[in-house]
Design a protein around this motif. Structure first.
Motif: not given
Length: 429
Positions: A177-184, A162-169, A171-175
């Motif tokens: 980017f932090s989603y996976q930490v919240l889900q964990a 989910s992050v790698a794809n966004r970086l390729e397209s 970029g991604i915000s830190y907001t």
């Protein structure tokens, strides 16, 4: 929905596999052993990114129902916190952040919808609704970074699809980017609070869920499991759950029960085996019998009608499904229009080509041309001569015929038809 006794893991997992509902799991033998011990607590998260769930959500929601019916205990999670952040999975661009008050409203609406599908009674495996805002709202940023963030490798986070794809397209915000930490963090808290040991989710969530497993291991020294569900697509490769007018919602005010029913009735023949396995609660034997009959007589659309009725009953209630089925049949001349529930008929009329009328009488040619069902008055004449035009399922015999207010059913609707299938409506509302 009645709940069965604990179904042996081998049977439950075999059924899910036969239905095409397993994309990935953690160690299968360990998962089987956990399921066979007795009722396991499990969860799926639903973020309030809209005021309603849609049929795409229905795929994972019905897997949750299947596990509860097999005796396991569901903890449906509504993301009052994660809904404020936005999941980057499956998206090429940043989400618009919704206002807190809007997210709160949507949380309440999703709670009401989930209650239609899961048994929230007081039995041993009654569902328990949870909101991740409850355990995140009082956690300070410093505490979160020290106690949770330190367990995450940025390198591993960057490698997530989910992050790698966004970086390729772009970029991604830190907001996000932090989603996976919240889900964990959600999985950790549910493991601590309710001994939840299984998370279900779409296959695009695999990386986020595995991060939760790792967090549970690092902080609690415990182990848990994952089942991901394949993202459903149509046989032509297009996204499931979308129509020309947008998503198919579970809220009747966003997608009418008639439009919901018709979505399934209009399913492509090539998709029917997959759709029945994924969405129907019928047994393997019953589904195979439906498919045999369907292949022998595909023109009857028996498989589509069976699934449409089952799902409309599930989402909107059996009484509504019965009325919608009658309306569907009546529009094509198989039931008397005058005997229908007027509200159900009006609802259906608004989903087919229609024109609003304010004055009477209305010339029959004008009615069909303005509705868009025919291109010209000369074409109307040819259809009448060929016996192919209908008003309220009655054949039109005369080009000079007029439509009067008395022709409206319940003073609101008249149904136009060209041939067997092309429908339109006149509305006086």
């Amino acid at each position: 929905m009645s709940l069965a006794q604990i179904i042996p893991a081998v049977d439950l997992l075999a059924d899910l596999k036969w239905r095409g509902l397993i994309a990935q799991t953690t160690d299968l033998e360990s998962l089987k052993a956990e399921l066979n011990k007795g009722p396991i607590s499990f969860y799926i998260g639903f973020d309030p990114t809209a005021p309603s769930l849609h049929v795409g959500n229905l795929v994972v929601l019905l897997v949750m129902c299947r596990l509860q019916m097999a005796g396991h205990k569901p903890f449906p999670l509504v993301g009052g916190a994660t809904g404020l952040i936005g999941d980057p999975s499956g998206r090429n661009e940043e989400r618009n952040l919704n206002d807190t008050s809007i997210v709160e409203q949507w949380v309440e609406r999703l709670k009401g919808q989930l209650a239609k599908f899961l048994d929230f009674n007081t039995s041993a495996n009654g569902a328990v609704l949870v909101n991740n805002l409850d355990w995140t709202k009082d956690v300070s940023a410093l505490s979160f970074l020290r106690d949770i963030g330190k367990h995450f490798s940025v390198n591993a986070m960057l490698a997530k699809d989910s992050v790698a794809n966004r970086l390729e397209s772009g970029g991604i915000s830190y907001t996000e980017f932090s989603y996976q930490v919240l889900q964990a963090f959600d999985y950790l808290e549910l493991y601590r609070r309710h001994q939840v040991k299984l998370q279900l989710g779409g296959s695009d969530q695999w990386g986020n869920i595995v991060a939760g497993l790792d967090l549970i291991r690092r902080i609690e020294g415990g182990s848990a499991h994952v089942i991901t569900i394949p993202l459903l697509t149509k046989s032509d490769g297009t996204k499931f759950g979308k129509t020309a007018s947008g998503a198919v919602w579970l809220d009747p005010n966003m997608t009418s029960p008639y439009a919901f029913y018709q979505y399934w009735v209009n399913s492509d023949d090539a998709d029917m085996e997959n759709l029945l396995k994924v969405f129907s609660f019928k047994s393997k034997k019953e589904i195979e019998e439906i498919l045999i009959e369907f292949r022998d007589n595909p023109g009857s659309r028996g498989a589509q009608k069976s699934l449409a009725f089952e799902l409309t009953s599930l989402v909107h209630g059996e009484k509504v499904a019965i009325e919608i089925e009658k309306v569907s049949q009546a529009l094509f001349g198989q039931e008397e229009l005058e005997n229908l529930d007027s509200e159900a008929l009006l609802q259906a009329a608004q989903t087919i080509p229609n024109v609003r009328i304010t004055s009477f009488p209305l010339n029959i040619s004008d009615a069909f041309v303005e509705s868009g069902l025919v291109k010209s008055k000369s074409e109307v004449k040819r259809f009448i001569q060929g016996g192919g035009l209908y008003l309220n399922n009655k054949k039109i015999e005369n080009l000079d015929q007029s439509i009067n207010k008395e022709d409206l059913i319940s003073e609101k609707v008249a149904i136009l038809r060209v041939g067997k299938k092309n429908l339109g409506a006149l509305l006086n509302i």
